[in-house]
Design a protein around this motif. Structure first.
Motif, PDB file in Angstrom:
ATOM      1  N   TRP A  46       0.831  -1.198   0.000  1.00  0.00           N
ATOM      2  CA  TRP A  46       0.000   0.000   0.000  1.00  0.00           C
ATOM      3  C   TRP A  46       0.872   1.256   0.000  1.00  0.00           C
ATOM      4  O   TRP A  46       0.621   2.191  -0.755  1.00  0.00           O
ATOM      5  N   GLU A 100     -11.493  11.784   3.778  1.00  0.00           N
ATOM      6  CA  GLU A 100     -10.848  11.008   2.718  1.00  0.00           C
ATOM      7  C   GLU A 100      -9.405  10.644   3.085  1.00  0.00           C
ATOM      8  O   GLU A 100      -8.944   9.547   2.753  1.00  0.00           O
ATOM      9  N   SER A 127      -9.667   7.836   5.546  1.00  0.00           N
ATOM     10  CA  SER A 127     -10.060   6.638   4.811  1.00  0.00           C
ATOM     11  C   SER A 127      -8.868   6.037   4.062  1.00  0.00           C
ATOM     12  O   SER A 127      -8.693   4.813   4.034  1.00  0.00           O
ATOM     13  N   LEU A 128      -8.056   6.891   3.471  1.00  0.00           N
ATOM     14  CA  LEU A 128      -6.884   6.423   2.735  1.00  0.00           C
ATOM     15  C   LEU A 128      -5.869   5.779   3.667  1.00  0.00           C
ATOM     16  O   LEU A 128      -5.266   4.755   3.330  1.00  0.00           O
ATOM     17  N   ARG A 156      -7.024   2.253   5.059  1.00  0.00           N
ATOM     18  CA  ARG A 156      -7.416   1.257   4.055  1.00  0.00           C
ATOM     19  C   ARG A 156      -6.662  -0.067   4.191  1.00  0.00           C
ATOM     20  O   ARG A 156      -7.289  -1.139   4.163  1.00  0.00           O
ATOM     21  N   LEU A 178      -8.655  -3.558   5.012  1.00  0.00           N
ATOM     22  CA  LEU A 178      -8.652  -4.674   4.062  1.00  0.00           C
ATOM     23  C   LEU A 178      -7.982  -5.912   4.654  1.00  0.00           C
ATOM     24  O   LEU A 178      -8.416  -7.039   4.397  1.00  0.00           O
TER      25      LEU A 178
END
Length: 182
Positions: A110, A146, A149-150, A153, A157
């Protein structure tokens, strides 16, 4: 009877030696040995065909600049395939059902993706933080949301993948226990 359905996720050991160490060295026996010939036998031919197939499937949608990721992505796919196939052996467990392994794979990939995107296309990468047509009053709040959220992530996941694998293994355990008791 089973003491706990979660015992299947503990690493089995024999005489104090974790069996996962033995099972993780097993795929090394399948790797081709160094030889002067290009293709030595049917096994190395099959391995070469399989690696070429994975590489072709991964790299066809990418342009030439993306092909520098071919080695790491192909080796990751082969590694994950072998690790998951090891879970089919008796008295072993699948290491990808552990959150630590999923997060250890998720965070570096990531971060590499994020930093590569910021380096190569900074304006397009930062544009994902703000949806088009946002009202002016909501811009600071949406940028914070955002960005959060980034950043979470890979954690989200990794937890989802671990939970799905664990649920699948538990479901198989429950069905097999019910089948044997019937």
């Amino acid at each position: 009877m089973n003491v706990s359905f979660f015992n299947q996720f503990s690493s089995p050991s024999f005489l104090g030696i974790p069996l996962i160490l033995i099972s993780m060295t097993f795929p090394a026996l399948l790797l081709p040995s160094l030889d002067n010939r290009w293709i030595t036998n049917r096994l190395s031919t099959l391995q070469l065909w399989f690696i070429n197939l994975i590489t072709k499937q991964l790299m066809t949608p990418l342009d030439k600049k993306g092909h520098k990721w071919a080695l790491i992505l192909t080796s990751l796919m082969v590694f994950l395939l072998l690790i998951n196939l090891l879970g089919l052996l008796p008295y072993t467990f699948t290491p990808t059902t552990q959150l630590s392994m999923n997060l250890a794979l998720a965070f570096p990939l990531w971060l590499a993706t994020l930093l590569t995107g910021l380096r190569n296309q900074p304006s397009a990468s930062l544009a994902h933080l703000l949806p088009e047509g946002t009202p002016t009053l909501l811009i600071p709040a949406l940028i914070l949301i955002e960005t959060t959220s980034l950043l979470i992530r890979p954690l989200a996941l990794g937890v989802r993948l671990t939970a799905n694998l664990t649920a699948g293994h538990l479901l198989i355990q429950l069905i097999s226990t019910a089948t044997t008791s019937l």
